[in-house]
Design a protein around this motif. Structure first.
Motif, PDB file in Angstrom:
ATOM      1  N   UNK A   1       0.865  -1.039  -0.095  1.00  0.00           N
ATOM      2  CA  UNK A   1      -0.117   0.149   0.008  1.00  0.00           C
ATOM      3  C   UNK A   1       0.847   1.377  -0.093  1.00  0.00           C
ATOM      4  N   UNK A   2       2.141   1.032  -0.084  1.00  0.00           N
ATOM      5  CA  UNK A   2       2.991   2.348  -0.036  1.00  0.00           C
ATOM      6  C   UNK A   2       3.644   2.122  -1.452  1.00  0.00           C
ATOM      7  N   UNK A   3       3.482   3.325  -2.383  1.00  0.00           N
ATOM      8  CA  UNK A   3       3.782   3.354  -3.782  1.00  0.00           C
ATOM      9  C   UNK A   3       5.168   4.134  -3.821  1.00  0.00           C
ATOM     10  N   UNK A   4       5.436   4.998  -2.756  1.00  0.00           N
ATOM     11  CA  UNK A   4       6.865   5.614  -3.004  1.00  0.00           C
ATOM     12  C   UNK A   4       7.138   6.292  -1.287  1.00  0.00           C
ATOM     13  N   UNK A   5       8.522   6.362  -1.142  1.00  0.00           N
ATOM     14  CA  UNK A   5       8.811   6.913   0.039  1.00  0.00           C
ATOM     15  C   UNK A   5       9.639   8.281  -0.145  1.00  0.00           C
ATOM     16  N   UNK A   6       9.203   9.286   0.694  1.00  0.00           N
ATOM     17  CA  UNK A   6       9.560  10.738   0.635  1.00  0.00           C
ATOM     18  C   UNK A   6      10.334  10.864   1.816  1.00  0.00           C
ATOM     19  N   UNK A   7      11.656  11.364   1.716  1.00  0.00           N
ATOM     20  CA  UNK A   7      12.439  11.711   2.871  1.00  0.00           C
ATOM     21  C   UNK A   7      13.188  12.908   2.751  1.00  0.00           C
ATOM     22  N   UNK A   8      12.631  13.860   3.878  1.00  0.00           N
ATOM     23  CA  UNK A   8      13.100  14.896   4.216  1.00  0.00           C
ATOM     24  C   UNK A   8      14.332  15.151   4.907  1.00  0.00           C
ATOM     25  N   UNK A   9      15.385  15.896   4.314  1.00  0.00           N
ATOM     26  CA  UNK A   9      16.774  15.953   4.875  1.00  0.00           C
ATOM     27  C   UNK A   9      17.485  17.151   4.559  1.00  0.00           C
ATOM     28  N   UNK A  10      18.780  17.213   4.987  1.00  0.00           N
ATOM     29  CA  UNK A  10      19.707  18.356   4.660  1.00  0.00           C
ATOM     30  C   UNK A  10      20.567  17.823   3.430  1.00  0.00           C
ATOM     31  N   UNK A  11      21.376  18.821   2.703  1.00  0.00           N
ATOM     32  CA  UNK A  11      22.263  18.633   1.828  1.00  0.00           C
ATOM     33  C   UNK A  11      23.647  18.102   2.419  1.00  0.00           C
ATOM     34  N   UNK A  12      23.770  18.650   3.578  1.00  0.00           N
ATOM     35  CA  UNK A  12      24.941  18.009   4.315  1.00  0.00           C
ATOM     36  C   UNK A  12      24.821  16.745   5.110  1.00  0.00           C
ATOM     37  N   UNK A  13      23.658  16.118   4.922  1.00  0.00           N
ATOM     38  CA  UNK A  13      23.692  14.513   5.810  1.00  0.00           C
ATOM     39  C   UNK A  13      23.412  13.671   4.787  1.00  0.00           C
ATOM     40  N   UNK A  14      23.829  13.567   3.696  1.00  0.00           N
ATOM     41  CA  UNK A  14      23.828  12.279   2.884  1.00  0.00           C
ATOM     42  C   UNK A  14      25.387  11.775   2.517  1.00  0.00           C
ATOM     43  N   UNK A  15      25.681  10.712   3.145  1.00  0.00           N
ATOM     44  CA  UNK A  15      27.110  10.152   3.085  1.00  0.00           C
ATOM     45  C   UNK A  15      27.147   9.225   1.642  1.00  0.00           C
ATOM     46  N   UNK A  16      28.231   9.021   1.193  1.00  0.00           N
ATOM     47  CA  UNK A  16      28.090   8.101  -0.034  1.00  0.00           C
ATOM     48  C   UNK A  16      27.587   6.824   0.409  1.00  0.00           C
ATOM     49  N   UNK A  17      27.785   6.291   1.611  1.00  0.00           N
ATOM     50  CA  UNK A  17      27.099   5.010   1.860  1.00  0.00           C
ATOM     51  C   UNK A  17      25.614   5.028   1.937  1.00  0.00           C
ATOM     52  N   UNK A  18      25.031   6.032   2.426  1.00  0.00           N
ATOM     53  CA  UNK A  18      23.586   6.531   2.506  1.00  0.00           C
ATOM     54  C   UNK A  18      23.130   6.515   1.070  1.00  0.00           C
ATOM     55  N   UNK A  19      23.940   7.425   0.340  1.00  0.00           N
ATOM     56  CA  UNK A  19      23.502   7.703  -0.965  1.00  0.00           C
ATOM     57  C   UNK A  19      23.306   5.958  -1.849  1.00  0.00           C
ATOM     58  N   UNK A  20      24.204   5.342  -1.693  1.00  0.00           N
ATOM     59  CA  UNK A  20      24.199   4.235  -2.256  1.00  0.00           C
ATOM     60  C   UNK A  20      23.078   3.416  -1.818  1.00  0.00           C
ATOM     61  N   UNK A  21      22.627   3.366  -0.658  1.00  0.00           N
ATOM     62  CA  UNK A  21      21.223   2.520  -0.005  1.00  0.00           C
ATOM     63  C   UNK A  21      20.027   3.180  -0.635  1.00  0.00           C
ATOM     64  N   UNK A  22      20.062   4.621  -0.735  1.00  0.00           N
ATOM     65  CA  UNK A  22      19.025   5.151  -1.298  1.00  0.00           C
ATOM     66  C   UNK A  22      18.974   4.744  -2.789  1.00  0.00           C
ATOM     67  N   UNK A  23      19.977   4.896  -3.517  1.00  0.00           N
ATOM     68  CA  UNK A  23      19.724   4.407  -4.898  1.00  0.00           C
ATOM     69  C   UNK A  23      19.216   2.949  -5.103  1.00  0.00           C
ATOM     70  N   UNK A  24      19.852   2.139  -4.355  1.00  0.00           N
ATOM     71  CA  UNK A  24      19.365   0.898  -4.026  1.00  0.00           C
ATOM     72  C   UNK A  24      18.047   0.510  -3.861  1.00  0.00           C
ATOM     73  N   UNK A  25      17.369   1.466  -3.069  1.00  0.00           N
ATOM     74  CA  UNK A  25      16.029   1.455  -2.779  1.00  0.00           C
ATOM     75  C   UNK A  25      15.130   1.767  -4.012  1.00  0.00           C
TER      76      UNK A  25
END
Length: 313
Positions: free
Chosen positions: A121-145
């Protein structure tokens, strides 16, 4: 309704690329956001980059309507039930709204986001954040999602001017923001940016420049709203001591029309006015009349025969 409307991404009288138009033509069904508070904080609150958070931000972060301290799935079920009363067959976007939702260890983020990847029942995920709080490791996970569902990152910027960011205790620069955009652009993550009109010491020219600058970046969506002075915030306390000019509804409408004219017409406009909680909103009170503000924007664009991107180069 489309008669005499020259803007291509519209089914009605709107002369800008609305969120509703995007959702309708992307998912072909009703889609709504369910706001969530995952219990994160911000680096300008916990001492990493400062204390107190952004001066305009309330004690609940940007998620003033979100219930904190409750299990995420319970929050979601409650929000989903409310939305389903109006749209029984609609699909949801899980919206991690309050504070900085990538400001934590990767395993903490996975514990928050992964259960929603698995919900039908979830079609997408929206994540509010800041530009200085996305590490390469987290970015890779987001892309995988993104292999499972559409993933939106909502970046609070508010203004392209570093002097404004410093005055509001943002804790990061515009250069850090553009660096984050460049990194996100290499992924499948969709990007939405937030701007605020009416911040202290900003002129109309500055606000139009912010919209024009961000509206030319490789992003997918924009949110624009008027500065809310919320009771209990540092900015409201400052305003009480030494009031600064606030835009009138008429001034805001004129400004937004000028901003829309210089924004890439392919960028989705997710919001043109915000929702302030009655109990907390001190000023400007005209922002409570959300429908009136949006109608005035529509009328003004029609009277000028203008549309989003008309002056975009």
């Amino acid at each position: 309704m489309k008669k005499d409307n020259p803007f291509p991404y519209s089914d009605d009288n709107k002369r800008y690329y609305t969120w509703n138009y995007y959702l309708k033509h992307t998912y072909h069904q009703k889609v709504f956001k369910v706001p969530l508070d995952a219990g994160f904080t911000c680096p300008n609150r916990d001492g990493t980059k400062g204390y107190g958070g952004c001066l305009f931000c309330g004690s609940a972060g940007s998620g003033e309507c979100v219930k904190s301290g409750i299990d995420l799935q319970e929050q979601f079920e409650e929000g989903l039930a409310m939305m389903r009363k109006k749209w029984p067959t609609g699909k949801a976007m899980a919206y991690f709204q309050a504070f900085t939702n990538t400001y934590g260890a990767l395993e903490q983020l996975k514990a928050c986001f992964t259960p929603f990847l698995e919900r039908d029942d979830v079609i997408a995920i929206c994540i509010a954040t800041r530009a200085d709080c996305i590490s390469d490791e987290i970015l890779s996970y987001l892309d995988e999602m993104c292999q499972t569902k559409d993933i939106w990152i909502e970046l609070g910027l508010q203004s392209v001017y570093d002097e404004t960011a410093l005055a509001m205790n943002r804790g990061h620069t515009y250069e850090e923001f553009t660096d984050c955009i460049a990194r996100l652009q290499k992924t499948h993550v969709k990007i939405c940016v937030h701007l605020i009109n009416g911040l202290p010491n900003e002129t109309e020219e500055m606000m139009i420049h912010s919209a024009k600058t961000v509206g030319a970046l490789p992003i997918h969506a924009l949110k624009i709203h008027m500065l809310h002075l919320l009771k209990g915030t540092a900015l409201y306390a400052r305003y009480q001591e030494k009031p600064f000019p606030l835009l009138s509804q008429e001034e805001y409408v004129e400004l937004v029309v000028k901003q829309l004219e210089v924004i890439d017409p392919h960028i989705i406009i997710q919001r043109l006015t915000g929702d302030g909680i009655d109990a907390l909103l001190a000023a400007p009170l005209w922002t409570k009349r959300k429908v009136c503000v949006l109608n005035d924007i529509d009328k003004r664009m029609r009277s000028l025969n203008t549309w989003q991107g008309k002056k975009y180069k």
